[in-house]
Each structure stands twice: as C-alpha cells, then as structure tokens.
Design a protein around this motif. Structure first.
Motif, PDB file in Angstrom:
ATOM      1  N   ASN A  49       0.854  -1.185   0.000  1.00 25.33           N
ATOM      2  CA  ASN A  49       0.000   0.000   0.000  1.00 25.33           C
ATOM      3  C   ASN A  49       0.890   1.235   0.000  1.00 25.33           C
ATOM      4  N   GLU A  50       0.953   1.906  -1.152  1.00 29.33           N
ATOM      5  CA  GLU A  50       1.739   3.131  -1.299  1.00 29.33           C
ATOM      6  C   GLU A  50       0.883   4.372  -1.030  1.00 29.33           C
ATOM      7  N   GLY A  51      -0.384   4.155  -0.683  1.00 28.10           N
ATOM      8  CA  GLY A  51      -1.302   5.273  -0.459  1.00 28.10           C
ATOM      9  C   GLY A  51      -1.212   5.841   0.943  1.00 28.10           C
ATOM     10  N   GLU A  52      -2.115   6.757   1.228  1.00 25.67           N
ATOM     11  CA  GLU A  52      -2.144   7.424   2.535  1.00 25.67           C
ATOM     12  C   GLU A  52      -3.265   6.916   3.425  1.00 25.67           C
ATOM     13  N   GLU A  53      -4.057   5.992   2.917  1.00 30.54           N
ATOM     14  CA  GLU A  53      -5.174   5.431   3.685  1.00 30.54           C
ATOM     15  C   GLU A  53      -5.046   3.919   3.778  1.00 30.54           C
ATOM     16  N   VAL A  54      -5.665   3.369   4.809  1.00 30.56           N
ATOM     17  CA  VAL A  54      -5.703   1.912   4.962  1.00 30.56           C
ATOM     18  C   VAL A  54      -6.448   1.319   3.771  1.00 30.56           C
ATOM     19  N   PHE A  55      -5.926   0.207   3.246  1.00 25.49           N
ATOM     20  CA  PHE A  55      -6.616  -0.500   2.169  1.00 25.49           C
ATOM     21  C   PHE A  55      -7.058  -1.858   2.683  1.00 25.49           C
ATOM     22  N   ARG A  56      -8.294  -2.221   2.369  1.00 25.88           N
ATOM     23  CA  ARG A  56      -8.841  -3.507   2.795  1.00 25.88           C
ATOM     24  C   ARG A  56      -9.039  -4.409   1.585  1.00 25.88           C
ATOM     25  N   VAL A  57      -8.533  -5.600   1.707  1.00 22.66           N
ATOM     26  CA  VAL A  57      -8.773  -6.641   0.710  1.00 22.66           C
ATOM     27  C   VAL A  57      -9.813  -7.570   1.312  1.00 22.66           C
ATOM     28  N   ASN A  58     -10.895  -7.767   0.598  1.00 24.43           N
ATOM     29  CA  ASN A  58     -11.957  -8.657   1.065  1.00 24.43           C
ATOM     30  C   ASN A  58     -11.859 -10.009   0.375  1.00 24.43           C
ATOM     31  N   HIS A  59     -12.279 -11.026   1.077  1.00 22.11           N
ATOM     32  CA  HIS A  59     -12.301 -12.379   0.552  1.00 22.11           C
ATOM     33  C   HIS A  59     -13.020 -12.388  -0.804  1.00 22.11           C
ATOM     34  N   GLY A  60     -12.356 -12.901  -1.828  1.00 23.86           N
ATOM     35  CA  GLY A  60     -12.947 -12.980  -3.161  1.00 23.86           C
ATOM     36  C   GLY A  60     -12.650 -11.804  -4.065  1.00 23.86           C
ATOM     37  N   ASP A  61     -12.039 -10.735  -3.537  1.00 30.36           N
ATOM     38  CA  ASP A  61     -11.688  -9.579  -4.375  1.00 30.36           C
ATOM     39  C   ASP A  61     -10.665  -9.984  -5.437  1.00 30.36           C
ATOM     40  N   ARG A  62     -10.831  -9.449  -6.639  1.00 31.50           N
ATOM     41  CA  ARG A  62      -9.836  -9.629  -7.699  1.00 31.50           C
ATOM     42  C   ARG A  62      -8.693  -8.657  -7.402  1.00 31.50           C
ATOM     43  N   ILE A  63      -7.503  -9.186  -7.176  1.00 37.68           N
ATOM     44  CA  ILE A  63      -6.386  -8.341  -6.746  1.00 37.68           C
ATOM     45  C   ILE A  63      -5.223  -8.303  -7.727  1.00 37.68           C
ATOM     46  N   ALA A  64      -5.106  -9.325  -8.542  1.00 38.42           N
ATOM     47  CA  ALA A  64      -3.961  -9.412  -9.445  1.00 38.42           C
ATOM     48  C   ALA A  64      -4.401 -10.029 -10.764  1.00 38.42           C
ATOM     49  N   GLN A  65      -3.502  -9.935 -11.734  1.00 38.48           N
ATOM     50  CA  GLN A  65      -3.701 -10.587 -13.027  1.00 38.48           C
ATOM     51  C   GLN A  65      -2.479 -11.444 -13.312  1.00 38.48           C
ATOM     52  N   GLY A  66      -2.726 -12.605 -13.884  1.00 35.23           N
ATOM     53  CA  GLY A  66      -1.647 -13.483 -14.305  1.00 35.23           C
ATOM     54  C   GLY A  66      -1.651 -13.625 -15.814  1.00 35.23           C
ATOM     55  N   ILE A  67      -0.478 -13.523 -16.412  1.00 34.20           N
ATOM     56  CA  ILE A  67      -0.335 -13.656 -17.862  1.00 34.20           C
ATOM     57  C   ILE A  67       0.736 -14.713 -18.134  1.00 34.20           C
ATOM     58  N   PHE A  68       0.367 -15.747 -18.876  1.00 41.76           N
ATOM     59  CA  PHE A  68       1.323 -16.784 -19.263  1.00 41.76           C
ATOM     60  C   PHE A  68       2.158 -16.284 -20.436  1.00 41.76           C
ATOM     61  N   LEU A  69       3.478 -16.437 -20.317  1.00 41.53           N
ATOM     62  CA  LEU A  69       4.397 -15.934 -21.346  1.00 41.53           C
ATOM     63  C   LEU A  69       5.505 -16.943 -21.632  1.00 41.53           C
ATOM     64  N   PRO A  70       5.990 -16.978 -22.886  1.00 41.29           N
ATOM     65  CA  PRO A  70       7.174 -17.799 -23.184  1.00 41.29           C
ATOM     66  C   PRO A  70       8.438 -17.029 -22.816  1.00 41.29           C
ATOM     67  N   TYR A  71       9.541 -17.730 -22.702  1.00 37.73           N
ATOM     68  CA  TYR A  71      10.824 -17.048 -22.503  1.00 37.73           C
ATOM     69  C   TYR A  71      11.899 -17.731 -23.326  1.00 37.73           C
ATOM     70  N   LEU A  72      12.990 -17.023 -23.528  1.00 32.36           N
ATOM     71  CA  LEU A  72      14.120 -17.519 -24.304  1.00 32.36           C
ATOM     72  C   LEU A  72      15.290 -17.806 -23.374  1.00 32.36           C
ATOM     73  N   LYS A  73      16.182 -18.693 -23.813  1.00 32.85           N
ATOM     74  CA  LYS A  73      17.365 -19.044 -23.026  1.00 32.85           C
ATOM     75  C   LYS A  73      18.621 -18.550 -23.736  1.00 32.85           C
ATOM     76  N   ALA A  74      19.609 -18.150 -22.948  1.00 37.66           N
ATOM     77  CA  ALA A  74      20.889 -17.678 -23.482  1.00 37.66           C
ATOM     78  C   ALA A  74      21.697 -18.846 -24.043  1.00 37.66           C
ATOM     79  N   ASP A  75      22.619 -18.522 -24.956  1.00 38.30           N
ATOM     80  CA  ASP A  75      23.476 -19.540 -25.555  1.00 38.30           C
ATOM     81  C   ASP A  75      24.213 -20.359 -24.494  1.00 38.30           C
ATOM     82  N   GLU A  76      24.645 -19.703 -23.435  1.00 43.60           N
ATOM     83  CA  GLU A  76      25.430 -20.361 -22.388  1.00 43.60           C
ATOM     84  C   GLU A  76      24.574 -21.174 -21.426  1.00 43.60           C
ATOM     85  N   ASP A  77      23.304 -21.271 -21.659  1.00 45.99           N
ATOM     86  CA  ASP A  77      22.399 -21.917 -20.708  1.00 45.99           C
ATOM     87  C   ASP A  77      22.749 -23.373 -20.442  1.00 45.99           C
TER      88      ASP A  77
END
Length: 161
Positions: A113-141
């Motif tokens: 919480n970077e704000g100036e007021e208390v923040f409440r998270v309630n059971h079932g609240d949508r709080i985050a998003q997940g995104i599936f992504l590919p990644y690459l590996k370095a030659d030295e991997d």
C-alpha cells in the motif's frame, strides 16, 4: 513426482486449486482465474481471506492456487490496474515471477500500500492478473545450474535445510 503428474495431465497451461483451499472454490466464495473478455491477456486472481494493509506496509495475500505451464513458459503477476491507479497499490516486487517448476506450490500475492489510507482486501476480491508468457534461453544456458526447486515462495537458490 511433481513433473510426472504435470505430464500425466496432458494439459498445456492453467491454474489448479491447492487441496487446503478447495472449499473456497467449491462454495463459490472465490472463483478460479478467468479472462473477463475474449481479448483480455490477464487472468483475474482473487484473494482468499480478508486483509488490512496500512499505508506504507505490505501484506502477503493467499490465492489458494498453483499454476502449470510448459517448461519454456512463466506466469507473470501484476496488480490490477484499477487498484494501482485508484488505491496506490503495487506488488512489492513490481512483477511476480512464477516459474514452471513452481507447480504444486502456493501462489502468493505480495501487495504493498503506497497510499495514505488503509486498504482492505476482502475475501474474493480480484487483486492481481496473471499472464502466461514464453521465454528464451541464453546460448550459455547449457552450462547453467541444473538445481531443482526446494520449496515455494522465495525458494530459488536457497539450499534445503
């Protein structure tokens, strides 16, 4: 054992509910992550439990979830933009990184919480998003460490006790 179970499922990527949290999803008080529109990139992730986050502090929020994906993929976690803009919430580590070998471990959301007021998270609240992504590996991997994961949250590179 975990990897065997992953390949046995023959699923490509998605979310599973951890055993200790099944009741929250069975009774409908929390929903499994879904994309809200056909063109949404992110899967909305909900909180399990109620949390109070005073200004300039952080809280670890339960999701009751684990994720599975291919060995060349990762799950990126972001705070929902409406919470960031309207309530000054951030993820403590800016972007959560869930590796494919994290499967079976509890995905936790570290909200700040970077704000100036208390923040409440309630059971079932949508709080985050997940995104599936590919990644690459370095030659030295090929010379990289082939160490196996020893646990969940914050366990990469930590030796087992």
């Amino acid at each position: 054992m975990k990897l065997f179970n992953f390949f046995k499922r023959k699923k490509r990527r998605g979310f599973e509910v951890l055993e200790n949290f099944q009741e929250h999803f069975a009774n409908g008080s929390v929903k499994k992550p879904v994309r809200k529109t056909n063109d949404s990139a992110g899967y909305d992730i909900c909180a399990i439990g109620d949390y109070v986050i005073p200004p300039n502090t952080k809280a670890i929020v339960n999701t009751g979830l684990t994720a599975y994906m291919g060995s060349d993929e990762w799950l990126a976690l972001f705070v929902r933009s409406g919470l960031a803009y309207g309530n000054n919430l951030t993820l403590q580590n800016a972007t959560g990184v869930i590796d494919s070998d994290f499967y079976g471990n509890h995905i936790l959301i570290l909200l700040r919480n970077e704000g100036e007021e208390v923040f409440r998270v309630n059971h079932g609240d949508r709080i985050a998003q997940g995104i599936f992504l590919p990644y690459l590996k370095a030659d030295e991997d090929a010379q990289s460490s082939k160490q196996e994961r020893n646990g969940g949250f914050g366990s990469t590179g930590v030796k087992a006790a």
